[in-house]
Scaffold this motif. Structure first.
Motif, mmCIF file in Angstrom:
data_model
loop_
_atom_site.group_PDB
_atom_site.id
_atom_site.type_symbol
_atom_site.label_atom_id
_atom_site.label_comp_id
_atom_site.label_asym_id
_atom_site.label_seq_id
_atom_site.Cartn_x
_atom_site.Cartn_y
_atom_site.Cartn_z
ATOM 1 N N PHE A 192 13.732 13.505 -17.032
ATOM 2 C CA PHE A 192 12.570 12.815 -17.567
ATOM 3 C C PHE A 192 13.018 11.751 -18.570
ATOM 4 O O PHE A 192 12.536 10.619 -18.543
ATOM 5 N N LYS A 193 13.955 12.099 -19.422
ATOM 6 C CA LYS A 193 14.441 11.155 -20.432
ATOM 7 C C LYS A 193 15.148 9.966 -19.774
ATOM 8 O O LYS A 193 14.973 8.823 -20.200
ATOM 9 N N ARG A 194 15.951 10.235 -18.734
ATOM 10 C CA ARG A 194 16.614 9.136 -18.022
ATOM 11 C C ARG A 194 15.584 8.146 -17.464
ATOM 12 O O ARG A 194 15.766 6.945 -17.506
ATOM 13 N N GLU A 195 14.509 8.699 -16.970
ATOM 14 C CA GLU A 195 13.469 7.887 -16.350
ATOM 15 C C GLU A 195 12.600 7.148 -17.371
ATOM 16 O O GLU A 195 12.211 6.008 -17.169
ATOM 17 N N HIS A 196 12.278 7.815 -18.504
ATOM 18 C CA HIS A 196 11.303 7.277 -19.452
ATOM 19 C C HIS A 196 11.889 6.864 -20.805
ATOM 20 O O HIS A 196 11.161 6.364 -21.659
ATOM 21 N N SER A 197 13.160 7.128 -21.021
ATOM 22 C CA SER A 197 13.861 6.788 -22.270
ATOM 23 C C SER A 197 13.361 7.564 -23.488
ATOM 24 O O SER A 197 13.551 7.132 -24.616
ATOM 25 N N HIS A 198 12.692 8.679 -23.277
ATOM 26 C CA HIS A 198 12.253 9.552 -24.367
ATOM 27 C C HIS A 198 11.959 10.935 -23.797
ATOM 28 O O HIS A 198 11.956 11.128 -22.590
#
Length: 158
Positions: free
Chosen positions: A79-85
């Motif tokens: 999720f973080k890779r995709e959304h940067s958070h």
């Protein structure tokens, strides 16, 4: 006990024995002994021969909750890779289990801060913090100078 576990595995197709029965308590003890040596090498009552026997019936050295933890951390990483958070929305239709899990970690963290018992260990806190996990959803959304109360970036509003 190993023969009982072998029979259980043959009947159920796994070694996740309920800890409420004596066989389950033995399984918990085997996992505990295995974890005593970080390298996974045989130690004390858990010889390499016993480890090999347990491995021969696909014995899982981790519990179901540990497996779920690893799965959710990996999903959070994606999720973080995709959304940067790591601010997984409360209602996240792409992965509602992740959304619920994230909310649970925040609740457990708050309990820990209040000195209440929780399954959230310092090791797990460190894992989440390494991902820049935000412990307070509200503080992040409403106290951040970059966002308004609806979560829109302020510079996008002007």
């Amino acid at each position: 006990m190993f023969l009982e576990l072998k029979k259980f595995h043959k009947t159920h197709g796994h070694c996740q024995v309920p800890s409420s029965i004596s066989l389950g308590q033995w399984v918990v003890r085997m996992r505990f002994l295995y974890r005593q040596d970080p390298s996974g090498k045989a130690k004390l009552a858990l010889t390499q021969e016993r480890i090999d026997l347990l491995n021969s019936i696909s014995f899982s050295w981790s519990t179901r909750s540990e497996a779920i933890w690893r799965t959710r951390v990996e999903q959070l990483r994606e999720f973080k890779r995709e959304h940067s958070h790591c601010m997984v929305p409360r209602n996240y239709p792409e992965n509602p289990q992740l959304s619920t899990w994230v909310a649970t970690q925040r609740k457990n963290y708050n309990k820990k801060q209040q000195g209440k018992p929780t399954p959230l260990t310092q090791e797990r806190i460190d894992q989440l913090e390494a991902l820049e996990f935000v412990w307070s959803y509200w503080d992040h959304n409403f106290m951040s100078s970059d966002y308004n109360v609806n979560g829109a970036k302020l510079n996008e509003m002007w």
